[in-house]
Design a protein around this motif. Structure first.
Motif, PDB file in Angstrom:
ATOM      1  N   GLU A 146       0.827  -1.211   0.000  1.00 18.17           N
ATOM      2  CA  GLU A 146       0.000   0.000   0.000  1.00 18.17           C
ATOM      3  C   GLU A 146       0.864   1.265   0.000  1.00 18.17           C
ATOM      4  N   ILE A 147       1.941   1.246   0.759  1.00 18.99           N
ATOM      5  CA  ILE A 147       2.853   2.396   0.785  1.00 18.99           C
ATOM      6  C   ILE A 147       3.458   2.607  -0.599  1.00 18.99           C
ATOM      7  N   ASN A 148       3.904   1.518  -1.215  1.00 18.31           N
ATOM      8  CA  ASN A 148       4.484   1.619  -2.555  1.00 18.31           C
ATOM      9  C   ASN A 148       3.469   2.152  -3.565  1.00 18.31           C
ATOM     10  N   ALA A 149       2.215   1.714  -3.445  1.00 12.36           N
ATOM     11  CA  ALA A 149       1.168   2.204  -4.348  1.00 12.36           C
ATOM     12  C   ALA A 149       0.940   3.701  -4.144  1.00 12.36           C
ATOM     13  N   LEU A 150       0.937   4.134  -2.883  1.00  8.05           N
ATOM     14  CA  LEU A 150       0.795   5.569  -2.601  1.00  8.05           C
ATOM     15  C   LEU A 150       1.953   6.365  -3.173  1.00  8.05           C
ATOM     16  N   CYS A 151       3.152   5.827  -3.052  1.00  5.01           N
ATOM     17  CA  CYS A 151       4.333   6.508  -3.600  1.00  5.01           C
ATOM     18  C   CYS A 151       4.196   6.669  -5.109  1.00  5.01           C
ATOM     19  N   GLN A 165       1.432   6.645  -6.877  1.00  2.23           N
ATOM     20  CA  GLN A 165       0.293   7.514  -7.175  1.00  2.23           C
ATOM     21  C   GLN A 165       0.611   8.979  -6.914  1.00  2.23           C
ATOM     22  N   THR A 166       1.346   9.260  -5.857  1.00  2.00           N
ATOM     23  CA  THR A 166       1.551  10.646  -5.432  1.00  2.00           C
ATOM     24  C   THR A 166       2.905  11.217  -5.816  1.00  2.00           C
ATOM     25  N   GLY A 167       3.851  10.351  -6.170  1.00  2.00           N
ATOM     26  CA  GLY A 167       5.194  10.827  -6.465  1.00  2.00           C
ATOM     27  C   GLY A 167       6.015  11.103  -5.215  1.00  2.00           C
ATOM     28  N   LYS A 168       5.513  10.682  -4.072  1.00  2.00           N
ATOM     29  CA  LYS A 168       6.231  10.876  -2.808  1.00  2.00           C
ATOM     30  C   LYS A 168       7.154   9.698  -2.541  1.00  2.00           C
ATOM     31  N   THR A 169       8.141   9.937  -1.675  1.00  2.00           N
ATOM     32  CA  THR A 169       9.013   8.849  -1.240  1.00  2.00           C
ATOM     33  C   THR A 169       8.329   8.081  -0.107  1.00  2.00           C
ATOM     34  N   LYS A 170       8.850   6.904   0.181  1.00  2.00           N
ATOM     35  CA  LYS A 170       8.320   6.129   1.311  1.00  2.00           C
ATOM     36  C   LYS A 170       8.468   6.923   2.607  1.00  2.00           C
ATOM     37  N   THR A 171       9.598   7.590   2.753  1.00  2.00           N
ATOM     38  CA  THR A 171       9.828   8.398   3.953  1.00  2.00           C
ATOM     39  C   THR A 171       8.756   9.469   4.091  1.00  2.00           C
ATOM     40  N   GLN A 172       8.446  10.164   3.008  1.00  2.00           N
ATOM     41  CA  GLN A 172       7.416  11.210   3.066  1.00  2.00           C
ATOM     42  C   GLN A 172       6.061  10.632   3.460  1.00  2.00           C
ATOM     43  N   VAL A 173       5.686   9.517   2.847  1.00  2.39           N
ATOM     44  CA  VAL A 173       4.391   8.896   3.145  1.00  2.39           C
ATOM     45  C   VAL A 173       4.315   8.495   4.614  1.00  2.39           C
ATOM     46  N   ILE A 174       5.374   7.859   5.106  1.00  7.05           N
ATOM     47  CA  ILE A 174       5.375   7.378   6.494  1.00  7.05           C
ATOM     48  C   ILE A 174       5.419   8.545   7.479  1.00  7.05           C
ATOM     49  N   LEU A 175       6.238   9.569   7.192  1.00  6.14           N
ATOM     50  CA  LEU A 175       6.290  10.732   8.079  1.00  6.14           C
ATOM     51  C   LEU A 175       4.944  11.457   8.131  1.00  6.14           C
ATOM     52  N   GLU A 176       4.286  11.579   6.981  1.00  9.15           N
ATOM     53  CA  GLU A 176       2.970  12.226   6.975  1.00  9.15           C
ATOM     54  C   GLU A 176       1.954  11.418   7.772  1.00  9.15           C
ATOM     55  N   ALA A 177       2.005  10.095   7.652  1.00  6.40           N
ATOM     56  CA  ALA A 177       1.084   9.252   8.424  1.00  6.40           C
ATOM     57  C   ALA A 177       1.341   9.399   9.923  1.00  6.40           C
ATOM     58  N   LEU A 178       2.606   9.408  10.312  1.00  8.32           N
ATOM     59  CA  LEU A 178       2.942   9.592  11.724  1.00  8.32           C
ATOM     60  C   LEU A 178       2.526  10.979  12.214  1.00  8.32           C
ATOM     61  N   ALA A 179       2.781  11.989  11.409  1.00  8.99           N
ATOM     62  CA  ALA A 179       2.405  13.355  11.786  1.00  8.99           C
ATOM     63  C   ALA A 179       0.898  13.457  11.990  1.00  8.99           C
ATOM     64  N   GLN A 180       0.145  12.837  11.097  1.00  6.77           N
ATOM     65  CA  GLN A 180      -1.312  12.876  11.234  1.00  6.77           C
ATOM     66  C   GLN A 180      -1.751  12.142  12.506  1.00  6.77           C
ATOM     67  N   TYR A 181      -1.168  10.985  12.755  1.00  6.46           N
ATOM     68  CA  TYR A 181      -1.511  10.210  13.948  1.00  6.46           C
ATOM     69  C   TYR A 181      -1.182  10.980  15.223  1.00  6.46           C
ATOM     70  N   LEU A 182      -0.052  11.687  15.200  1.00  4.66           N
ATOM     71  CA  LEU A 182       0.387  12.440  16.376  1.00  4.66           C
ATOM     72  C   LEU A 182      -0.216  13.837  16.449  1.00  4.66           C
ATOM     73  N   GLY A 183      -1.027  14.198  15.470  1.00  5.11           N
ATOM     74  CA  GLY A 183      -1.651  15.518  15.461  1.00  5.11           C
ATOM     75  C   GLY A 183      -0.673  16.632  15.155  1.00  5.11           C
ATOM     76  N   LYS A 184       0.333  16.328  14.375  1.00  6.79           N
ATOM     77  CA  LYS A 184       1.362  17.310  14.027  1.00  6.79           C
ATOM     78  C   LYS A 184       1.116  17.836  12.609  1.00  6.79           C
ATOM     79  N   ASN A 185       0.136  18.700  12.465  1.00  6.27           N
ATOM     80  CA  ASN A 185      -0.131  19.297  11.163  1.00  6.27           C
ATOM     81  C   ASN A 185       0.822  20.458  10.968  1.00  6.27           C
ATOM     82  N   THR A 186       1.734  20.305  10.030  1.00  8.16           N
ATOM     83  CA  THR A 186       2.749  21.321   9.816  1.00  8.16           C
ATOM     84  C   THR A 186       2.667  21.876   8.405  1.00  8.16           C
TER      85      THR A 186
END
Length: 82
Positions: free
Chosen positions: A18-23, A25-46
């Motif tokens: 699923e992460i690879n499919a998102l990458c 689809q969006t042109g993002k790296t795995k790191t970006q996808v995972i960091l955004e997911a963690l930020a959302q989970y932690l309520g860190k909207n930046t």
């Protein structure tokens, strides 16, 4: 600037798919996808997250523009053949 810490985790293979499919689809790296997911989970909207969302939208629009252009070319060729 201090180097960001690194962590390692094991994830189910289907999550990686699923992460690879998102990458793709969006042109993002795995790191970006995972960091955004963690930020959302932690309520860190930046601003970084918002900028990443804007870039994702741009990538999706570019993809759709390319598909639309290809369809238009095909339609023009077919109408020229008639």
């Amino acid at each position: 600037m201090a180097e960001s810490p690194t962590i390692g985790v094991r994830i189910p293979p289907e999550w990686l798919e699923e992460i690879n499919a998102l990458c793709k689809q969006t042109g993002k790296t795995k790191t970006q996808v995972i960091l955004e997911a963690l930020a959302q989970y932690l309520g860190k909207n930046t601003v970084v997250g918002i900028n990443a969302d804007i870039e994702t939208i741009r990538n999706v629009l570019r993809h759709h523009d390319q598909r639309l252009e290809a369809i238009e070319k095909k339609l023009n060729r077919e109408s020229a053949e008639d």
